[in-house]
Scaffold this motif. Structure first.
Motif, mmCIF file in Angstrom:
data_model
loop_
_atom_site.group_PDB
_atom_site.id
_atom_site.type_symbol
_atom_site.label_atom_id
_atom_site.label_comp_id
_atom_site.label_asym_id
_atom_site.label_seq_id
_atom_site.Cartn_x
_atom_site.Cartn_y
_atom_site.Cartn_z
ATOM 1 N N THR A 21 46.998 26.730 47.515
ATOM 2 C CA THR A 21 46.437 28.054 46.513
ATOM 3 C C THR A 21 47.484 27.207 45.676
ATOM 4 O OG1 THR A 21 45.495 29.427 47.939
ATOM 5 C CG2 THR A 21 46.467 29.999 45.324
ATOM 6 N N GLU A 22 48.989 27.255 45.173
ATOM 7 C CA GLU A 22 49.186 27.044 44.392
ATOM 8 C C GLU A 22 49.466 25.521 43.512
ATOM 9 O OE1 GLU A 22 52.040 28.714 42.647
ATOM 10 O OE2 GLU A 22 50.892 30.130 43.493
ATOM 11 N N ILE A 23 49.293 24.406 44.588
ATOM 12 C CA ILE A 23 48.779 23.106 44.119
ATOM 13 C C ILE A 23 47.548 23.375 43.290
ATOM 14 C CG2 ILE A 23 47.715 20.686 44.961
ATOM 15 C CD1 ILE A 23 50.089 21.574 47.810
ATOM 16 N N GLY A 24 47.255 23.922 43.877
ATOM 17 C CA GLY A 24 45.022 24.038 43.412
ATOM 18 C C GLY A 24 45.200 24.402 41.506
ATOM 19 N N ASN A 25 46.342 25.610 42.414
ATOM 20 C CA ASN A 25 45.628 26.454 40.630
ATOM 21 C C ASN A 25 46.708 25.686 40.029
ATOM 22 O OD1 ASN A 25 44.116 28.511 41.212
ATOM 23 N ND2 ASN A 25 46.173 29.848 42.509
ATOM 24 N N ARG A 26 48.055 25.319 39.859
ATOM 25 C CA ARG A 26 49.149 23.902 39.595
ATOM 26 C C ARG A 26 48.023 23.286 38.566
ATOM 27 N NH1 ARG A 26 55.289 26.078 39.772
ATOM 28 N NH2 ARG A 26 55.088 28.041 40.802
ATOM 29 N N TYR A 27 47.754 22.342 39.324
ATOM 30 C CA TYR A 27 47.517 21.503 39.000
ATOM 31 C C TYR A 27 46.534 20.713 39.597
ATOM 32 C CZ TYR A 27 52.641 21.326 40.270
ATOM 33 O OH TYR A 27 53.721 21.509 40.405
ATOM 34 N N GLY A 28 45.419 21.272 39.655
ATOM 35 C CA GLY A 28 43.372 21.469 39.834
ATOM 36 C C GLY A 28 43.270 21.049 40.990
ATOM 37 N N LYS A 30 40.510 37.901 48.226
ATOM 38 C CA LYS A 30 39.976 38.718 47.338
ATOM 39 C C LYS A 30 41.218 39.107 47.299
ATOM 40 C CE LYS A 30 35.291 39.312 49.490
ATOM 41 N NZ LYS A 30 34.330 39.908 49.981
ATOM 42 N N GLY A 31 41.131 40.656 46.105
ATOM 43 C CA GLY A 31 41.581 41.321 45.749
ATOM 44 C C GLY A 31 42.952 40.564 44.587
ATOM 45 N N LYS A 32 44.514 41.584 44.879
ATOM 46 C CA LYS A 32 45.269 41.183 44.379
ATOM 47 C C LYS A 32 46.281 39.781 44.914
ATOM 48 C CE LYS A 32 50.106 42.918 42.571
ATOM 49 N NZ LYS A 32 50.841 43.819 43.063
ATOM 50 N N ASN A 33 46.884 39.052 44.383
ATOM 51 C CA ASN A 33 47.076 37.393 45.107
ATOM 52 C C ASN A 33 46.027 36.873 45.792
ATOM 53 O OD1 ASN A 33 48.825 37.985 42.389
ATOM 54 N ND2 ASN A 33 50.312 39.372 44.242
ATOM 55 N N PRO A 34 44.546 36.956 45.114
ATOM 56 C CA PRO A 34 44.134 36.409 47.045
ATOM 57 C C PRO A 34 44.136 34.800 46.618
ATOM 58 C CG PRO A 34 42.312 35.847 44.571
ATOM 59 C CD PRO A 34 44.159 36.982 44.421
ATOM 60 N N PHE A 35 44.475 33.894 47.829
ATOM 61 C CA PHE A 35 43.758 32.855 48.114
ATOM 62 C C PHE A 35 43.784 31.869 47.020
ATOM 63 C CE2 PHE A 35 46.136 33.920 52.625
ATOM 64 C CZ PHE A 35 47.238 33.579 52.070
ATOM 65 N N LEU A 36 42.782 30.909 47.438
ATOM 66 C CA LEU A 36 41.898 29.695 46.377
ATOM 67 C C LEU A 36 41.021 30.032 46.353
ATOM 68 C CD1 LEU A 36 41.717 28.239 43.886
ATOM 69 C CD2 LEU A 36 42.297 26.447 44.998
ATOM 70 N N THR A 37 39.826 30.117 46.251
ATOM 71 C CA THR A 37 38.956 29.168 46.455
ATOM 72 C C THR A 37 37.979 28.637 45.176
ATOM 73 O OG1 THR A 37 38.076 32.149 46.944
ATOM 74 C CG2 THR A 37 35.917 30.399 46.336
ATOM 75 N N ILE A 38 37.873 27.610 45.765
ATOM 76 C CA ILE A 38 36.873 26.807 45.061
ATOM 77 C C ILE A 38 35.909 26.362 44.538
ATOM 78 C CG2 ILE A 38 36.772 24.084 45.336
ATOM 79 C CD1 ILE A 38 39.851 23.955 48.048
ATOM 80 N N LYS A 39 35.721 26.480 43.318
ATOM 81 C CA LYS A 39 35.109 27.313 42.506
ATOM 82 C C LYS A 39 33.408 26.306 42.608
ATOM 83 C CE LYS A 39 36.256 30.935 41.286
ATOM 84 N NZ LYS A 39 37.470 31.296 42.069
ATOM 85 N N LYS A 40 34.225 24.170 42.185
ATOM 86 C CA LYS A 40 33.274 23.719 42.080
ATOM 87 C C LYS A 40 33.032 22.414 43.260
ATOM 88 C CE LYS A 40 32.729 19.762 39.766
ATOM 89 N NZ LYS A 40 33.604 18.397 38.601
#
Length: 236
Positions: free
Chosen positions: A65-72, A149-159
């Motif tokens: 999640t951190e990798i995806g959110n920070r770097y795409g 879901k909720g507070k601090n959720p894990f990443l859902t890859i949108k595309k």
């Protein structure tokens, strides 16, 4: 009670028991024919392993999640593929060293899936063996637990993209399945196992499919990751 020991939490016997592996305590109980104790310890060992399983499951998903959110997505894809090589490649090597027979390799793979501590549903036909975890002990249970879901959720890859099998809104943990298949394509030119994600991950069950012959693997499993099935094996 000896004043010297009155502030101690544990006596020597308790410490001695805690020092032992649970599996050794189970064996001791069986040898002593204390079957009730053995059953109790078996459930305890299951819960010990499930706690550790889920700790690492959550930790890995948080890192992804951190990798995806920070770097795409692009960097997430590259890192996912490289990191999967570190564990899936040795597993495949161990299977092949154990036996050249696909049956044995599939049995070893199924044995590994038991490490998720959930029941399996296994079916077989002329072309393939299909395995379902009911429920999935890792990605599926994360969805069931509401961790996306909720507070601090894990990443859902949108595309929709290769790492998500071109599906949108894909749970990041589950994206390692495509990376596993990529390793097989790189090393062997074909997948050992392909995954059919459930229509509703966490509600339905994903399928792990091992095809017995390369010619039987549908070309869609090549194409969804950007590979082309060899012409000699193309379905007619």
């Amino acid at each position: 009670m000896d004043k010297k020991n009155e502030n101690l939490f544990f006596n020597p016997e308790e410490i001695s028991e805690m020092e032992k592996r649970t599996v050794d305590r189970i064996i001791e109980a069986i040898e002593a024919k204390d079957f009730d104790k053995a059953k109790k310890l078996t459930h305890r060992m299951y819960n010990e392993f499930l706690s550790m399983h889920d700790l690492y499951r959550n930790w890995v998903t948080s890192l992804l999640t951190e990798i995806g959110n920070r770097y795409g997505d692009q960097d997430l894809d590259a890192i996912m593929n490289e990191s999967c090589k570190s564990w899936w490649r040795p597993i495949r090597l161990k299977m092949k060293q154990a036996s050249s027979e696909l049956k044995t390799q599939v049995k070893m793979f199924i044995s590994g899936l038991h490490g998720h501590l959930q029941p399996l549903e296994i079916s077989e036909d002329i072309e393939k063996v299909t395995i379902k975890l009911k429920p999935c002990g890792s990605g599926g249970r994360l969805v069931q637990e509401g961790r996306y879901k909720g507070k601090n959720p894990f990443l859902t890859i949108k595309k929709g993209q290769k790492i998500t099998y071109n599906r949108t809104n894909f749970p990041v943990y589950c994206a390692h399945e495509a990376a596993m298949e990529n390793v097989d394509f790189e090393d062997e030119g074909r997948p050992f196992v392909v995954v059919e994600p459930a229509d509703k991950i966490g509600k339905d069950y994903c399928s792990f499919i091992c095809y017995k012959k390369e010619a039987s693997v549908p070309k869609k499993y090549y194409e969804r990751l950007g590979y082309k099935k060899p012409m000699r094996d193309t379905e007619r």
